[in-house]
Design a protein around this motif. Sequence first.
Motif, mmCIF file in Angstrom:
data_model
loop_
_atom_site.group_PDB
_atom_site.id
_atom_site.type_symbol
_atom_site.label_atom_id
_atom_site.label_comp_id
_atom_site.label_asym_id
_atom_site.label_seq_id
_atom_site.Cartn_x
_atom_site.Cartn_y
_atom_site.Cartn_z
ATOM 1 N N SER A 102 6.227 -30.693 11.089
ATOM 2 C CA SER A 102 5.781 -30.143 9.249
ATOM 3 C C SER A 102 6.689 -28.837 8.894
ATOM 4 O O SER A 102 6.607 -28.155 8.221
ATOM 5 C CB SER A 102 4.525 -30.451 8.724
ATOM 6 O OG SER A 102 4.828 -32.335 8.774
ATOM 7 N N LYS A 103 5.251 -28.157 10.381
ATOM 8 C CA LYS A 103 5.363 -26.566 9.833
ATOM 9 C C LYS A 103 7.298 -26.221 10.428
ATOM 10 O O LYS A 103 7.391 -25.334 10.105
ATOM 11 C CB LYS A 103 4.620 -25.776 11.351
ATOM 12 C CG LYS A 103 4.480 -24.085 11.041
ATOM 13 C CD LYS A 103 3.954 -24.120 12.348
ATOM 14 C CE LYS A 103 3.431 -22.638 12.528
ATOM 15 N NZ LYS A 103 2.504 -22.127 14.149
ATOM 16 N N GLU A 105 9.857 -27.374 9.163
ATOM 17 C CA GLU A 105 10.834 -27.432 8.160
ATOM 18 C C GLU A 105 9.520 -26.738 6.997
ATOM 19 O O GLU A 105 10.929 -26.937 6.360
ATOM 20 C CB GLU A 105 10.438 -29.444 8.051
ATOM 21 C CG GLU A 105 11.336 -30.448 8.822
ATOM 22 C CD GLU A 105 10.712 -32.063 8.454
ATOM 23 O OE1 GLU A 105 9.354 -31.776 7.421
ATOM 24 O OE2 GLU A 105 11.420 -32.491 8.664
ATOM 25 N N GLU A 106 8.731 -26.680 7.004
ATOM 26 C CA GLU A 106 7.807 -25.601 6.209
ATOM 27 C C GLU A 106 8.266 -23.977 6.286
ATOM 28 O O GLU A 106 9.218 -23.896 5.240
ATOM 29 C CB GLU A 106 5.995 -25.608 6.240
ATOM 30 C CG GLU A 106 5.587 -26.655 5.799
ATOM 31 C CD GLU A 106 4.402 -26.584 6.392
ATOM 32 O OE1 GLU A 106 3.753 -26.114 6.997
ATOM 33 O OE2 GLU A 106 3.719 -27.900 5.663
ATOM 34 N N HIS A 107 8.900 -23.668 7.498
ATOM 35 C CA HIS A 107 9.079 -22.274 7.547
ATOM 36 C C HIS A 107 10.553 -22.674 8.018
ATOM 37 O O HIS A 107 11.625 -21.452 6.946
ATOM 38 C CB HIS A 107 9.730 -22.206 8.870
ATOM 39 C CG HIS A 107 7.778 -21.836 9.890
ATOM 40 N ND1 HIS A 107 7.641 -21.431 11.205
ATOM 41 C CD2 HIS A 107 6.916 -21.983 9.430
ATOM 42 C CE1 HIS A 107 6.405 -21.247 11.156
ATOM 43 N NE2 HIS A 107 5.760 -21.227 9.546
ATOM 44 N N ARG A 110 10.723 -22.214 3.595
ATOM 45 C CA ARG A 110 10.797 -20.697 3.682
ATOM 46 C C ARG A 110 11.820 -19.526 3.986
ATOM 47 O O ARG A 110 11.746 -18.454 2.589
ATOM 48 C CB ARG A 110 9.351 -20.670 4.489
ATOM 49 C CG ARG A 110 8.867 -18.920 4.030
ATOM 50 C CD ARG A 110 8.073 -18.231 2.925
ATOM 51 N NE ARG A 110 7.798 -18.282 2.567
ATOM 52 C CZ ARG A 110 7.575 -16.669 1.661
ATOM 53 N NH1 ARG A 110 7.327 -17.179 0.234
ATOM 54 N NH2 ARG A 110 7.186 -15.696 1.449
#
Length: 331
Positions: A102-103, A105-107, A110
């Motif tokens: 998830s991190k 994919e968030e990165h 972003r």
Amino acid sequence: IRSNIQETAYKNKIREAYQLENAKIELVKDRAKQEVLVEENLGHISKIDKLLETRKEDLNKLEDQIGNIIDALIEEEKIQIPSDDQLMDMNSNLHDLGASISKYEEHEVRHEQLKGRNRECQDHLSHLRESLKEKEKEIGDKKAGLDRLVKENDELRLQDLVKDLKKILREGDYIGHACPVCGSKIESLDKDPASNIDIDTYKTNIEKAQLDLERLVEERDARRLDLGRLEVQSSIEKEELDRLKLDLEKTDIEVLKAKYRAQKDQLERDKTLKVLREEEIARLNKEKDKANRAKSSIEKELRDLLVDLESKKTRLDLYKANIDELEESIK
């Protein structure tokens, strides 16, 4: 009459014989009753023996069944499954992997957002720089215009001073004499400076030009501030963009996802195996308890049958002893 008269002793013997005959008949009846009881008891004993044999077979089958259940339970206990703590650790690791994905994919999102914003910021910066150059040029032009107006205004004022000086010189009759200001000989005062422009108008134009220049300087300074702010923002976003790019490059997301899927499948299998094992153990224990209850019931029934058998055999012996006694009495 005399021939038919019997003696008293003979009569007594006849009476005793009659009584013995009746007693024998009763004894024979009693013996017959005892023999019937013996036959009945033998029948009961035979039935009990058969039932005992059947129930013993049932008991042996139950004991075999219980033994098989115990063997099955032992085999189930041998199955290696993770403990609750291990399952919790696996679940925690899976959660950490999911959080990492998830991190990532968030990165990734972003990173794309920052790339877009950075492009917009660079475009804006380029536009601001061009605008600032135009504003600087406009300010330079405005300054040049203002300097020209000031110079022209000074020339006009000088012309006014010359005009006033000529008036003084005429009135003082200085023609042909030395100028009291510069010392040069004054030949003629005929030439008059051409000036048809109002000084007040120049003053107004100069003030207006100064205000325009101040406005332009304020606009330029505001754009410089915007430019500086955007450059700082762009620098910060560029650093974050580089950091995100480095983080994304360091992580092989496909390997991470494959590891997550593998661990998730393993966890699901282990959980399913644990549930199936527990259900099977519960079923076997339930079946064992049922078999143990049936065994206890049969064992109680066997004990009751044995007691009944002993009782029937004791009665049989009693009946046989009674028959023997009756036989002796009959004899």
